[in-house]
Design an enzyme around this catalytic site. Sequence first.
Site, PDB file in Angstrom:
ATOM      1  N   ASP A  64     -15.930  -6.205 -39.194  1.00  0.00           N
ATOM      2  CA  ASP A  64     -15.559  -4.640 -40.180  1.00  0.00           C
ATOM      3  C   ASP A  64     -15.296  -3.401 -38.854  1.00  0.00           C
ATOM      4  OD1 ASP A  64     -15.581  -3.134 -42.506  1.00  0.00           O
ATOM      5  OD2 ASP A  64     -17.956  -3.725 -42.810  1.00  0.00           O
ATOM      6  N   LYS A 120     -12.518 -13.592 -43.377  1.00  0.00           N
ATOM      7  CA  LYS A 120     -13.274 -13.987 -43.783  1.00  0.00           C
ATOM      8  C   LYS A 120     -14.137 -12.299 -45.209  1.00  0.00           C
ATOM      9  CE  LYS A 120     -18.272 -12.019 -42.134  1.00  0.00           C
ATOM     10  NZ  LYS A 120     -19.439 -11.657 -40.640  1.00  0.00           N
ATOM     11  N   ASP A 176     -16.319  -9.978 -47.053  1.00  0.00           N
ATOM     12  CA  ASP A 176     -17.234  -9.786 -47.359  1.00  0.00           C
ATOM     13  C   ASP A 176     -17.811  -9.644 -49.130  1.00  0.00           C
ATOM     14  OD1 ASP A 176     -20.491  -9.064 -46.950  1.00  0.00           O
ATOM     15  OD2 ASP A 176     -19.468  -7.673 -45.402  1.00  0.00           O
ATOM     16  N   TRP A 202     -23.797 -14.240 -48.693  1.00  0.00           N
ATOM     17  CA  TRP A 202     -25.420 -14.305 -48.033  1.00  0.00           C
ATOM     18  C   TRP A 202     -26.164 -14.838 -49.278  1.00  0.00           C
ATOM     19  CZ3 TRP A 202     -23.868  -9.778 -50.460  1.00  0.00           C
ATOM     20  CH2 TRP A 202     -22.967  -8.132 -49.847  1.00  0.00           C
ATOM     21  N   ASP A 210     -28.364 -11.304 -42.853  1.00  0.00           N
ATOM     22  CA  ASP A 210     -27.480 -11.528 -41.513  1.00  0.00           C
ATOM     23  C   ASP A 210     -28.877 -11.747 -40.529  1.00  0.00           C
ATOM     24  OD1 ASP A 210     -25.358 -10.250 -42.254  1.00  0.00           O
ATOM     25  OD2 ASP A 210     -25.555  -8.575 -41.279  1.00  0.00           O
TER      26      ASP A 210
HETATM   27  C1  GAL Z   1     -22.575  -8.101 -43.652  1.00  0.00           C
HETATM   28  C2  GAL Z   1     -21.669  -9.311 -42.800  1.00  0.00           C
HETATM   29  C3  GAL Z   1     -21.823  -9.849 -41.344  1.00  0.00           C
HETATM   30  C4  GAL Z   1     -20.621  -8.466 -41.048  1.00  0.00           C
HETATM   31  C5  GAL Z   1     -21.249  -6.677 -41.959  1.00  0.00           C
HETATM   32  C6  GAL Z   1     -20.196  -6.742 -41.653  1.00  0.00           C
HETATM   33  O1  GAL Z   1     -22.723  -8.239 -44.888  1.00  0.00           O
HETATM   34  O2  GAL Z   1     -22.983 -10.335 -43.460  1.00  0.00           O
HETATM   35  O3  GAL Z   1     -21.536 -10.658 -40.885  1.00  0.00           O
HETATM   36  O4  GAL Z   1     -20.109  -9.121 -41.867  1.00  0.00           O
HETATM   37  O5  GAL Z   1     -21.394  -7.035 -43.108  1.00  0.00           O
HETATM   38  O6  GAL Z   1     -20.390  -4.811 -42.700  1.00  0.00           O
END
Ligand code: GAL
Length: 539
Positions: A70, A154, A156, A193, A212
């Site tokens: 991100d 990836k 989300d 998640w 996370d």
């Molecule tokens: C979370 C994710 C992290 C990272 C983050 C970025 O949802 O689990 O690994 O990618 O967002 O905002």
Amino acid sequence: MKKMLICLAAAVLFSACSNNRDGARPPMMGWNSWNAYMVDISDSIIMNAADMMIAKGLKEAGYDHVNIDDGYFGYRDSLGYMVPHPVRFPNGMKHVPEYIHSLGMKAGIYSDAGHNTCGSNYNKDPHGLGAGLWQHEIQDAERYFNDWGFDFIKIDWCGGSKLGLDVEQRYMRIREIIDSVANKPIDINVCRWRYPGTWVSKVGSSWRVSGDIRPNWPSICDMINKNLYLSAYAGGGHYNDMDMMVVGYNGGKDSAFWEDSYGSNFGLTFDEEEAHFTMWCAMSSPLLIGCDLTYIPQETIDIITNPELVAINQDRLGLQAHVIQHDGEGYVLAKDIEKRHTGPRAVTLYNPSDSALTFTIPAEAVGFAGGMTVRDLNERRDLGTCEVIEMTLPAHYAKLLRVEGKRTDIQVYEAEWAYVQDFTRVRQKEITKYETYPGASCNAVATSVGGRAEGNLQWRDVYMGKGGRYAVSVLCAAAPGTEIVLTVNGKEHRTAVTAEGLNPVNFMADFKRGVNVVTVGNPEVMIPVVDCIRIISTK
Ligand code: GAL
């Protein structure tokens, strides 16, 4: 009398990728920008990370992905195409994956299944608003994979969740669009998640099983716990993702940031880093480094480039280890490596506790008859031959052993190794579960089994050296009179439960030589608890 040799006395330290010929692609190895930088990334940070991968020997050890997370979003142009952040990526994006490719590595990018990214919410990055794939799937696929040349994405779920989308439908749709638009095969990581459901193997080469990770020991244990009973869902080139490795913070530049966030509960010792890496290898998680590579300590590099541990993660069979013994606080996990059923096994000893633990592991628990030849992969040395592995591990430590010997047919199959067609941790209709259960074999069972065909337990890889008639006993608990249905290669057998409590229910069934598929349950009635099945030769 059984001969008992001690492989190694108490003295356990305090102290290249194989090509996957089984058709299963190994877990991804590489680096991801999120943990070290969050949304504050830039082209120079990413390209520097790529340089460091080469300079520090990481690429040579197999770490061949550089993944942007991100934070790169700028805005959508008048046609709706994504333009990268004008300050963080002043020269656009294309040259970044080009640079990564020129170094012989692959490039990954990030998005969200919905409208807004997680960073737009948790990191207050306004550029993440409207930056997700929602209603821009085709344009984003064109841009990310065809124009910019990324190889992996990836995806989300913050935005998807906010829009109340159906997780399965949404990710399946995205998979379809990417496949139809991208001019090369694209790997996807589903970042929901939690284990999302068996459909996810059709979408992702990996999927997150947790929220996370944090750079401390309790978080490592939490990730391992979440993945302990998901081994049935990994395989065939698809893996449970335990999140980025939180290694390399000891004295690194990131310390200040993490210390601010976590205070004293920050960081891992080098032994804990080794345990963390060992478990990610045993459980075939993707291996993504998350720290600033400029400051990664040499001790950490030595740990995460140990070729014998990396080889277990990248093993050609692509299997995830499952629990074969759980006494007190220690766990022993095992998986076949190199050659299914008849080859060596990787055996992992895991001590999550705060004190030293002694493990006693007889050959039959590992699946061997008699003597085993043991190699310590962490220390890269042979330990000799024995019939019982006895080893003491310090607190917060794990060790991987390569064990060879004459295989027995493994006669016990635990319920928590079994595949359940509609198993999911996402939908509220979480019916079948794997749970710890004191007194059960390996201290774990499956609960609420059956009640529908998709809820039966299925062992898809019950290997018999010899075909013929075997006695099968299903250790389970259900009301007397409940019928337990056992199928072996589709042939059904029924036996009624006769007593309350955890008891064996017995069958006779024909098995063929080689791999058999066994199911236990009852499509009409739910079986409250199934512990394991034991298969005994009748000869
Ligand atoms: C979370 C994710 C992290 C990272 C983050 C970025 O949802 O689990 O690994 O990618 O967002 O905002």
